[in-house]
Design a protein around this motif. Sequence first.
Motif, short mmCIF file in Angstrom:
data_model
loop_
_atom_site.label_atom_id
_atom_site.label_comp_id
_atom_site.label_asym_id
_atom_site.label_seq_id
_atom_site.Cartn_x
_atom_site.Cartn_y
_atom_site.Cartn_z
N ARG A 687 -29.25 56.56 13.70
CA ARG A 687 -29.50 55.14 13.97
C ARG A 687 -30.66 54.62 13.13
NH1 ARG A 687 -28.35 54.29 20.51
NH2 ARG A 687 -26.08 54.57 20.33
N ALA A 688 -31.70 55.43 12.97
CA ALA A 688 -32.82 55.00 12.13
C ALA A 688 -32.36 54.86 10.67
CB ALA A 688 -33.96 56.01 12.23
N ALA A 689 -31.51 55.80 10.23
CA ALA A 689 -30.99 55.71 8.87
C ALA A 689 -30.13 54.47 8.69
CB ALA A 689 -30.17 56.97 8.54
N PHE A 690 -29.39 54.09 9.73
CA PHE A 690 -28.55 52.89 9.64
C PHE A 690 -29.40 51.63 9.49
CE2 PHE A 690 -26.61 49.30 11.93
CZ PHE A 690 -25.58 49.03 11.03
N VAL A 691 -30.48 51.55 10.24
CA VAL A 691 -31.37 50.39 10.12
C VAL A 691 -31.94 50.32 8.70
CG1 VAL A 691 -33.52 49.35 10.93
CG2 VAL A 691 -31.93 50.35 12.58
N LEU A 693 -30.55 51.48 6.06
CA LEU A 693 -29.46 51.12 5.17
C LEU A 693 -29.21 49.61 5.17
CD1 LEU A 693 -27.19 52.10 3.30
CD2 LEU A 693 -25.73 52.36 5.32
N LEU A 694 -29.28 48.99 6.32
CA LEU A 694 -29.10 47.54 6.40
C LEU A 694 -30.13 46.82 5.54
CD1 LEU A 694 -28.33 46.65 10.13
CD2 LEU A 694 -26.79 46.58 8.18
N VAL A 695 -31.38 47.23 5.65
CA VAL A 695 -32.45 46.60 4.87
C VAL A 695 -32.20 46.80 3.38
CG1 VAL A 695 -34.93 46.65 4.37
CG2 VAL A 695 -34.13 46.85 6.73
N LEU A 696 -31.80 48.01 3.00
CA LEU A 696 -31.59 48.31 1.59
C LEU A 696 -30.40 47.55 1.02
CD1 LEU A 696 -32.25 52.14 1.65
CD2 LEU A 696 -33.60 50.43 0.44
N LEU A 697 -29.31 47.44 1.79
CA LEU A 697 -28.15 46.69 1.29
C LEU A 697 -28.51 45.23 1.06
CD1 LEU A 697 -25.21 48.21 3.39
CD2 LEU A 697 -25.79 48.65 1.00
N SER A 787 -19.55 47.56 3.83
CA SER A 787 -19.98 48.94 4.05
C SER A 787 -20.99 49.04 5.18
CB SER A 787 -20.57 49.51 2.76
OG SER A 787 -21.80 48.89 2.43
N ALA A 788 -21.79 48.00 5.39
CA ALA A 788 -22.75 48.01 6.50
C ALA A 788 -22.02 48.09 7.83
CB ALA A 788 -23.63 46.77 6.44
#
Length: 824
Positions: A687-691, A693-697, A787-788
Amino acid sequence: MSRSGTPSIVPPGPDRGVGRAAILLLSLAVLLLEVAYTRIFSFSLWYHFTYVALSVALLGYGASGAFLAASERLARQPPALLMSRCMVVAAGAVLVSLLTIVFLPLQPFSIASSPLQLVLMVLFFLLNSAPFFAAGMAMASAFRATRSPHGVYFADLLGAGAGCLIAVVTIWALGAPGAAVASALVFVIAGVLAAPGARRGRYAALGAAAVVACALFAAGAPFRPSAEKLLAKMMAAGAKPLYSRWSPIFRVDVYGEPLPGQSGRRGVSPRFTGAIPTTRFIAHDGTAEAPMFEFHGDLRELAFLERNVSAAPYVIATRPHVLVIGLGGGFDVLNGLRNGAAEITGVELDPVTVDVVRHHQADFNGGILARADVRAVVAEGRSFLRHSGGRYDVIQLTGVDTLAALSTGAYMLAESYLYTVEAFEEYLGHLSPDGTLSLMIGDLAWRGGRARFSLRHLANFIAAAEQTGIADPAAHAAIVATPGDIPMIELMFKRRPFTADEVRALQAFAGENGFEVWHLPGVPTETPYTRMLTADAEGRAQLLRAYPLNIAATWDDRPFFFHFYRWKDLLRPAAWEVDTGHTLATGQLVLGAILIVAVLTSIAFIVGPLLSTPALRRPGLAPFVLYFAAIGVGFMLIEISLIQHFILFLGHPTYSVAVILFALLVWTGLGSHLSGRLAAPPRSIVRAAFVSLLVLLAFYVWFVPLFFAYWLGAPPGFRYAVTVVLLLPLGLTLGVFFPTGLREVRRRDELLVPWAWGANGAASVVGSILAIVLAISFGFRAVLLLSAGVYLLAAAALPTAPAAADAGEAAAERHRRAELPGVA
């Protein structure tokens, strides 16, 4: 060696240094073979069937995990030993695959009418997937045998990243078949490293025999182009190429004209009765032939070029400075020289083509690239424009690829950044005040209602005109064409309106040569070109909707210039435009078919083992199905979208893709390695990685283009370094998902590990195809944003720790298998 000094019968396994090195080499060999086959299939098949062949091969790579999980016999074998065996088997399978490519008489365009060809196609794909299946079995065994999935994944991705770069170098040095042989050698080295000490000699001998057999075959095998290509027809008639060379970009062949005295008449006035020089052709992957004319230095030899439709822009220019994008065989250089150009700069993507014209065929073409008034540059056209800063009186693009596309629909899946609205803006921006943008292309005549390339170019110009403040595009465009069903068309565009004198000069040129005027400012013409140019925005939109083909403008975000069929039209065979046994919609039909096949096959590989294998039937596995499928699809959506985002910034497509994939895969591998140090619960990590990833995308979609614009003029080395750094945070984040999920599924059952590997691999193939389908329809930015959502599904799906009963069963099963050598 064992403690007694005798060779060990226990393999080192994937958790020791030598085992990790073997995994790295295994992954490197897979990428090397994949890239080599991309080049071989592009020559021996057509572009769209290359996509099918590689997709099926990579499905075999993922299928191995499902096969391993479902096979009780293989489950009883020590996975570390199975890993080394499969690596050596992969080398032998490369030989089988090369034999299949050369000797299996596959004719892809006859599949619909010949049941035999359908059988041969299935056999072709199965045999070519054999090395990937064996390699996938080795990798799945490594994940099963390891106590450290994040470490194995790191070695896997590091090898894949290195393979991207090494493949380019290897193909330059050895050619595509030689690169396939090199992959077999790397498979053998990996297998020997991973083998028990007592068996290394045997594995080395068997592997060496396979590699030598591959090398001997590749050195003497007659790799031939697809039978539908002109080069194949010439070779079948007894012609031999005068020159052939593989490169990471094309297979280049030079051959003589098929119809002496006729082949060079493209675009020539029907009223011209003089001689046309002998012609040779430079074929790229057996098609898209670029003409090269015999020339001895006397411009009077080139009289036919004054009577060619391509001379039109020179009728309204005096001693112009010319930029040719797509140098090819030098036709546009000769055209410019004959028609009064003061200086010509030719830009060509393929260095082999430039070398052929400059050196190998210099005696034939008069050494045109050695002239003081001609300069040849190896670069991508738009990249050159962006970094040169020059302005030109004529910018010339001559599209031989349009004729190849008309013959097969072969380029539908190819992105073309030379033919987008943004490209037209750049061309217009680099014209001198009186300069002309000139495009000469072949197309179907508009009277049949099926013209496409010329109308889409016109749509791109109109959209670019709107972006650059041109209020009346009809005043800035002129179009003339040769007569006939497949005319050569000259489209000319200016930043300023055509003057009355220029219109009269072009009208006189067309009348003198028997060319047709399709649009000239102020000259009444009832053609779809004039209607598009003079209509208002609403009227133009109605024209586009009513046209039987999709001829709307293409943008950098959706650069599929050769995509002319609406998806709904695929349901109506009458709209396929069948021609000489195949359809111009073949590329799109193939893409849709392989997506359906990939989805169904992936479902079988992912769900099938869970239903058919009693040992894998456990409650609560559905979330893992969703998790590993989602991260497989999501990763490919991101990877393919980012390649398109970065490729225009970097320039040369082949080297750009290699660097992008190298950076992304290596950083993802490093992220996997570092994720093994995280002590938090897997669900919290994901879940932390997903957050993150959202910021990076969001950063890549909205802010990275600002960096691109700022550093656009920087040297290539700096831009490559910027790319590597920009991909670092994304790679570190993406590297967390797979090993974290694998660690969690391993707690359920060790046999679920190869299944998870296979599920992820099969879903990745679906993701790669889906990314292209969605990009054609909605654009690459939409794919990146989608992809997000896919990763959100993954983050929500990952289950918590297994129930006590399941954990107990899994522990007991692991204890039983721990008694087997090589099982962690």
